[in-house]
Every structure is written in C-alpha cells, then in structure tokens.
Write an enzyme that holds these catalytic residues in place. Structure first.
Site, PDB file in Angstrom:
ATOM      1  N   GLY A  93       9.648   2.782   1.593  1.00  0.00           N
ATOM      2  CA  GLY A  93       9.122   2.486   2.923  1.00  0.00           C
ATOM      3  C   GLY A  93       7.604   2.463   2.988  1.00  0.00           C
ATOM      4  O   GLY A  93       7.038   1.763   3.811  1.00  0.00           O
ATOM      5  N   PHE A  94       6.972   3.210   2.103  1.00  0.00           N
ATOM      6  CA  PHE A  94       5.515   3.304   2.165  1.00  0.00           C
ATOM      7  C   PHE A  94       4.915   3.418   0.767  1.00  0.00           C
ATOM      8  O   PHE A  94       5.525   4.022  -0.110  1.00  0.00           O
ATOM      9  CB  PHE A  94       5.091   4.541   2.980  1.00  0.00           C
ATOM     10  CG  PHE A  94       5.677   4.553   4.364  1.00  0.00           C
ATOM     11  CD1 PHE A  94       5.043   3.878   5.403  1.00  0.00           C
ATOM     12  CD2 PHE A  94       6.879   5.198   4.610  1.00  0.00           C
ATOM     13  CE1 PHE A  94       5.601   3.869   6.673  1.00  0.00           C
ATOM     14  CE2 PHE A  94       7.445   5.200   5.887  1.00  0.00           C
ATOM     15  CZ  PHE A  94       6.802   4.527   6.917  1.00  0.00           C
ATOM     16  N   GLY A  95       3.727   2.842   0.624  1.00  0.00           N
ATOM     17  CA  GLY A  95       2.972   3.049  -0.608  1.00  0.00           C
ATOM     18  C   GLY A  95       2.242   4.384  -0.520  1.00  0.00           C
ATOM     19  O   GLY A  95       2.210   5.017   0.539  1.00  0.00           O
ATOM     20  N   GLY A  96       1.674   4.815  -1.627  1.00  0.00           N
ATOM     21  CA  GLY A  96       0.799   5.986  -1.627  1.00  0.00           C
ATOM     22  C   GLY A  96       1.477   7.323  -1.445  1.00  0.00           C
ATOM     23  O   GLY A  96       0.837   8.294  -1.047  1.00  0.00           O
ATOM     24  N   HIS A 112       5.046  -7.205  -8.371  1.00  0.00           N
ATOM     25  CA  HIS A 112       6.104  -6.545  -7.598  1.00  0.00           C
ATOM     26  C   HIS A 112       5.874  -6.809  -6.106  1.00  0.00           C
ATOM     27  O   HIS A 112       4.795  -6.570  -5.577  1.00  0.00           O
ATOM     28  CB  HIS A 112       6.061  -5.046  -7.900  1.00  0.00           C
ATOM     29  CG  HIS A 112       7.177  -4.258  -7.312  1.00  0.00           C
ATOM     30  ND1 HIS A 112       8.432  -4.176  -7.891  1.00  0.00           N
ATOM     31  CD2 HIS A 112       7.232  -3.509  -6.182  1.00  0.00           C
ATOM     32  CE1 HIS A 112       9.198  -3.399  -7.148  1.00  0.00           C
ATOM     33  NE2 HIS A 112       8.503  -2.990  -6.092  1.00  0.00           N
ATOM     34  N   HIS A 126      11.554  -6.809  -4.511  1.00  0.00           N
ATOM     35  CA  HIS A 126      12.284  -5.575  -4.189  1.00  0.00           C
ATOM     36  C   HIS A 126      12.641  -5.631  -2.706  1.00  0.00           C
ATOM     37  O   HIS A 126      11.783  -5.461  -1.846  1.00  0.00           O
ATOM     38  CB  HIS A 126      11.361  -4.388  -4.523  1.00  0.00           C
ATOM     39  CG  HIS A 126      11.909  -3.052  -4.151  1.00  0.00           C
ATOM     40  ND1 HIS A 126      11.131  -1.915  -4.118  1.00  0.00           N
ATOM     41  CD2 HIS A 126      13.166  -2.648  -3.814  1.00  0.00           C
ATOM     42  CE1 HIS A 126      11.873  -0.870  -3.761  1.00  0.00           C
ATOM     43  NE2 HIS A 126      13.106  -1.293  -3.566  1.00  0.00           N
ATOM     44  N   GLY A 172       1.304   0.650  -7.194  1.00  0.00           N
ATOM     45  CA  GLY A 172       0.608   0.038  -6.060  1.00  0.00           C
ATOM     46  C   GLY A 172      -0.765   0.642  -5.880  1.00  0.00           C
ATOM     47  O   GLY A 172      -1.770   0.125  -6.378  1.00  0.00           O
ATOM     48  N   SER A 173      -0.805   1.787  -5.197  1.00  0.00           N
ATOM     49  CA  SER A 173      -2.086   2.438  -4.895  1.00  0.00           C
ATOM     50  C   SER A 173      -2.913   2.712  -6.141  1.00  0.00           C
ATOM     51  O   SER A 173      -4.124   2.507  -6.131  1.00  0.00           O
ATOM     52  CB  SER A 173      -1.848   3.784  -4.203  1.00  0.00           C
ATOM     53  OG  SER A 173      -0.846   3.649  -3.245  1.00  0.00           O
ATOM     54  N   SER A 195       2.184  -3.478  -7.566  1.00  0.00           N
ATOM     55  CA  SER A 195       2.820  -3.785  -6.281  1.00  0.00           C
ATOM     56  C   SER A 195       1.786  -4.347  -5.306  1.00  0.00           C
ATOM     57  O   SER A 195       0.811  -3.679  -4.952  1.00  0.00           O
ATOM     58  CB  SER A 195       3.445  -2.527  -5.687  1.00  0.00           C
ATOM     59  OG  SER A 195       3.777  -2.800  -4.337  1.00  0.00           O
ATOM     60  N   MET A 253      13.944  -4.172   0.446  1.00  0.00           N
ATOM     61  CA  MET A 253      14.297  -2.939   1.171  1.00  0.00           C
ATOM     62  C   MET A 253      14.745  -3.379   2.553  1.00  0.00           C
ATOM     63  O   MET A 253      14.066  -3.143   3.562  1.00  0.00           O
ATOM     64  CB  MET A 253      13.076  -2.017   1.243  1.00  0.00           C
ATOM     65  CG  MET A 253      12.799  -1.322  -0.076  1.00  0.00           C
ATOM     66  SD  MET A 253      11.133  -0.664  -0.188  1.00  0.00           S
ATOM     67  CE  MET A 253      10.278  -2.115  -0.753  1.00  0.00           C
ATOM     68  N   MET A 276      10.156  -5.198   3.372  1.00  0.00           N
ATOM     69  CA  MET A 276      10.692  -4.126   4.238  1.00  0.00           C
ATOM     70  C   MET A 276      11.001  -4.681   5.616  1.00  0.00           C
ATOM     71  O   MET A 276      10.177  -5.409   6.176  1.00  0.00           O
ATOM     72  CB  MET A 276       9.651  -3.013   4.386  1.00  0.00           C
ATOM     73  CG  MET A 276       9.180  -2.433   3.067  1.00  0.00           C
ATOM     74  SD  MET A 276       7.932  -1.175   3.354  1.00  0.00           S
ATOM     75  CE  MET A 276       7.503  -0.747   1.667  1.00  0.00           C
ATOM     76  N   ASP A 318       7.220  -6.075  -2.317  1.00  0.00           N
ATOM     77  CA  ASP A 318       8.022  -5.154  -1.501  1.00  0.00           C
ATOM     78  C   ASP A 318       8.326  -5.752  -0.136  1.00  0.00           C
ATOM     79  O   ASP A 318       7.429  -5.909   0.686  1.00  0.00           O
ATOM     80  CB  ASP A 318       7.264  -3.839  -1.316  1.00  0.00           C
ATOM     81  CG  ASP A 318       7.227  -3.023  -2.589  1.00  0.00           C
ATOM     82  OD1 ASP A 318       8.313  -2.786  -3.157  1.00  0.00           O
ATOM     83  OD2 ASP A 318       6.129  -2.635  -3.023  1.00  0.00           O
ATOM     84  N   ASP A 371       9.534   3.109  -9.511  1.00  0.00           N
ATOM     85  CA  ASP A 371       8.784   2.613  -8.368  1.00  0.00           C
ATOM     86  C   ASP A 371       8.424   3.736  -7.405  1.00  0.00           C
ATOM     87  O   ASP A 371       9.298   4.311  -6.761  1.00  0.00           O
ATOM     88  CB  ASP A 371       9.632   1.547  -7.650  1.00  0.00           C
ATOM     89  CG  ASP A 371       8.855   0.817  -6.577  1.00  0.00           C
ATOM     90  OD1 ASP A 371       7.636   1.036  -6.462  1.00  0.00           O
ATOM     91  OD2 ASP A 371       9.488   0.022  -5.858  1.00  0.00           O
ATOM     92  N   GLY A 372       7.113   4.027  -7.324  1.00  0.00           N
ATOM     93  CA  GLY A 372       6.620   4.997  -6.349  1.00  0.00           C
ATOM     94  C   GLY A 372       5.820   6.123  -6.982  1.00  0.00           C
ATOM     95  O   GLY A 372       6.323   6.849  -7.836  1.00  0.00           O
ATOM     96  N   MET A 400      13.839   4.552  -7.572  1.00  0.00           N
ATOM     97  CA  MET A 400      12.797   4.932  -6.613  1.00  0.00           C
ATOM     98  C   MET A 400      12.361   6.365  -6.882  1.00  0.00           C
ATOM     99  O   MET A 400      13.177   7.288  -6.855  1.00  0.00           O
ATOM    100  CB  MET A 400      13.296   4.816  -5.173  1.00  0.00           C
ATOM    101  CG  MET A 400      13.605   3.403  -4.703  1.00  0.00           C
ATOM    102  SD  MET A 400      12.251   2.231  -4.896  1.00  0.00           S
ATOM    103  CE  MET A 400      10.970   2.994  -3.919  1.00  0.00           C
TER     104      MET A 400
HETATM  105  C1  DX5 Z   1       7.689   1.818  -1.761  1.00  0.00           C
HETATM  106  C2  DX5 Z   1       7.566   0.550  -2.557  1.00  0.00           C
HETATM  107  C3  DX5 Z   1       6.685   0.642  -3.741  1.00  0.00           C
HETATM  108  C4  DX5 Z   1       5.254   0.920  -3.408  1.00  0.00           C
HETATM  109  C5  DX5 Z   1       4.659   1.684  -4.547  1.00  0.00           C
HETATM  110  O1  DX5 Z   1       8.672   1.697  -0.802  1.00  0.00           O
HETATM  111  O2  DX5 Z   1       8.832   0.118  -3.014  1.00  0.00           O
HETATM  112  O3  DX5 Z   1       6.784  -0.500  -4.567  1.00  0.00           O
HETATM  113  O4  DX5 Z   1       4.496  -0.236  -3.193  1.00  0.00           O
HETATM  114  O5  DX5 Z   1       3.409   2.066  -4.157  1.00  0.00           O
HETATM  115  P1  DX5 Z   1       2.665   3.303  -4.812  1.00  0.00           P
HETATM  116  O6  DX5 Z   1       2.464   2.968  -6.247  1.00  0.00           O
HETATM  117  O7  DX5 Z   1       1.398   3.368  -4.019  1.00  0.00           O
HETATM  118  O8  DX5 Z   1       3.550   4.499  -4.621  1.00  0.00           O
HETATM  119 ZN    ZN Z   2       8.951  -1.543  -4.630  1.00  0.00          ZN
END
Ligand code: DX5
Ligand code: ZN
Length: 218
Positions: free
Chosen positions: A142-145, A33, A66, A197-198, A8, A68, A37, A35, A175-176, A137
């Site tokens: 809404g947020f990574g990590g 990927h 994706h 992502g992270s 991501s 959102m 938002m 994201d 995802d997540g 999900m």
């Molecule tokens: C969250 C995103 C994810 C996010 C995943 O809302 O849809 O795609 O980037 O990030 P990690 O892998 O850090 O949870």
């Molecule tokens: Zn995503």
C-alpha cells in the site's frame, strides 16, 4: 543466476516520469517495477493503465507490473496492452488464481503471485509449476518507504524449498523496505529479484545505488 534489480517507480518523481524512466534505462536495473493500487485491496491509490502505457513508451527495460487491486483477472488484458512483461496478482485477491495465472501466460507474459506478509508460502504449492515469479511482500502493501519485516528471510527459505521440490524455475522477488543492509541476507536466503523504491529514488545518485544493489555479494 545473477540476481536482478527492479526499482519501483512508485518512489519516482511523477512530474518527471520520463526523466526517471530514462535514468533507469541508463542504469543496471533489470526490470521496472510498477505498483498499481486501487484504494480497495490496499488503502492507497497510486496510478493506473494510462500511466503504465506512458512509462512503457519510454522504457527500455521490461515492465514488472504488481497489481494491488481487487479482481485482478479483469485487468490482465489491459495491462498486457499497456506494455507489461510480467503481471503479478495478489494471492489474497484471486479466487480463481490458477485460471488467472493461465490467462497471463496465454497472453505470452510471465505470471506472478504476490503474497502479503501473513500468507503462508505453502499455499502456493499447487500452483508453483505455473508461476514464473513469487513476489514476497516484506511490508504490508500500500505504501512505499515502510520498515522491512524481518520474518521475510524464513519465508524466502521455505519458499525456495517448495520451488526446488517441484523442480520449478520460479523466481523469488522481494518487495518492500529493501536496502543495502538486508539485500545480502535476502540473496543468501534465496531471493532472485530485489524491488527497491525509496532506497533507490531517495538516494543522491540513483544510478550508483542501483549499481550497489546489483553488485551485492553474499
Ligand atoms: C508497496 C509496493 C512496493 C514499494 C516498495 O506496496 O508494492 O513496490 O514501492 O517501496 P520501498 O522500497 O520504498 O519499500
Ligand atoms: Zn510492488
């Protein structure tokens, strides 16, 4: 089928996007990927269509977009034009989901549905045959990590059964909070695509981390 890895870009360095996209080109990533938002459907704003276009300019891997966002149906054409190969819309944001999936497919793209942690997979039964990918999900979007939600395994198993019962070829994407510890369990439960992502971008050697995820046996 061998599982697929979709890093991501949300966790990339936005001031060095070209560098990070080129890193993904060299890696074993299968998709990139993206994201999107809007600060309405989710409490955060990431980036929009021009950034997707900029990524597409340098990307040698298909873009897995994706959305959102509220009213995702209004932005299908724009993300098609910005280079998307797959577009996933949220079940919770789509009043006329069947029509929206059809709209994505009519443009020659792969149609995905993303579902929040509280959304029951049974709600997808009537559209599964026209769905190329379900993005499950495993955090609240809404947020990574964020921390991975353990109930996801059960959900994936139930979804796998629904897909099999319909004789569909729908891929299951997670995802997540995906990492090297939960990846084997997710694949064993029936996941086909792992978004990370992270775990990828915050690692010391992202190319190696992608390879590790790709090599997971289960
Ligand atoms: C969250 C995103 C994810 C996010 C995943 O809302 O849809 O795609 O980037 O990030 P990690 O892998 O850090 O949870
Ligand atoms: Zn995503």
């Amino acid at each position: 089928m061998n599982h697929l890895i979709a890093p991501s870009i949300l966790a990339a360095d936005f001031a060095n996007l070209q560098r990070d996209v080129e890193m993904l080109n060299k890696s074993q990533a299968d998709y990139i990927h993206i994201d999107i938002m809007d600060g309405r459907f989710v409490p955060n704003i990431s980036f929009g269509i021009p950034v997707c276009e900029a990524i597409f300019k340098h990307a040698q891997k298909p873009l897995d977009v994706h959305l959102m966002i509220e009213k995702p149906e209004d932005y299908i054409q724009a993300f098609h034009d910005a280079g998307a190969a797959t577009i996933s819309v949220h079940y919770e944001a789509s009043t006329h989901l069947h029509r929206t999936l059809q709209k994505i497919r009519d443009l020659g793209l792969r149609a995905g549905i993303a579902i929040n942690p509280h959304t029951n997979v049974q709600l997808l039964e009537d559209v599964i045959e026209i769905t190329d990918l379900v993005c499950v999900m495993s955090v609240n979007p809404g947020f990574g990590g964020q921390k991975f939600i353990e109930q996801t395994y059960t959900k994936v198993r139930r979804l796998k059964e629904i897909i099999a019962d319909a004789n569909a070829t729908t891929l299951i994407e997670i995802d997540g909070g995906v990492n090297i510890d939960n990846a084997p369990l997710l694949l064993e439960a029936g996941a086909d695509v792992l978004v990370a992502g992270s775990f990828v971008f915050k690692s010391e050697d992202p190319i190696h981390t992608i390879q590790e995820l790709k090599n997971v046996q289960f």
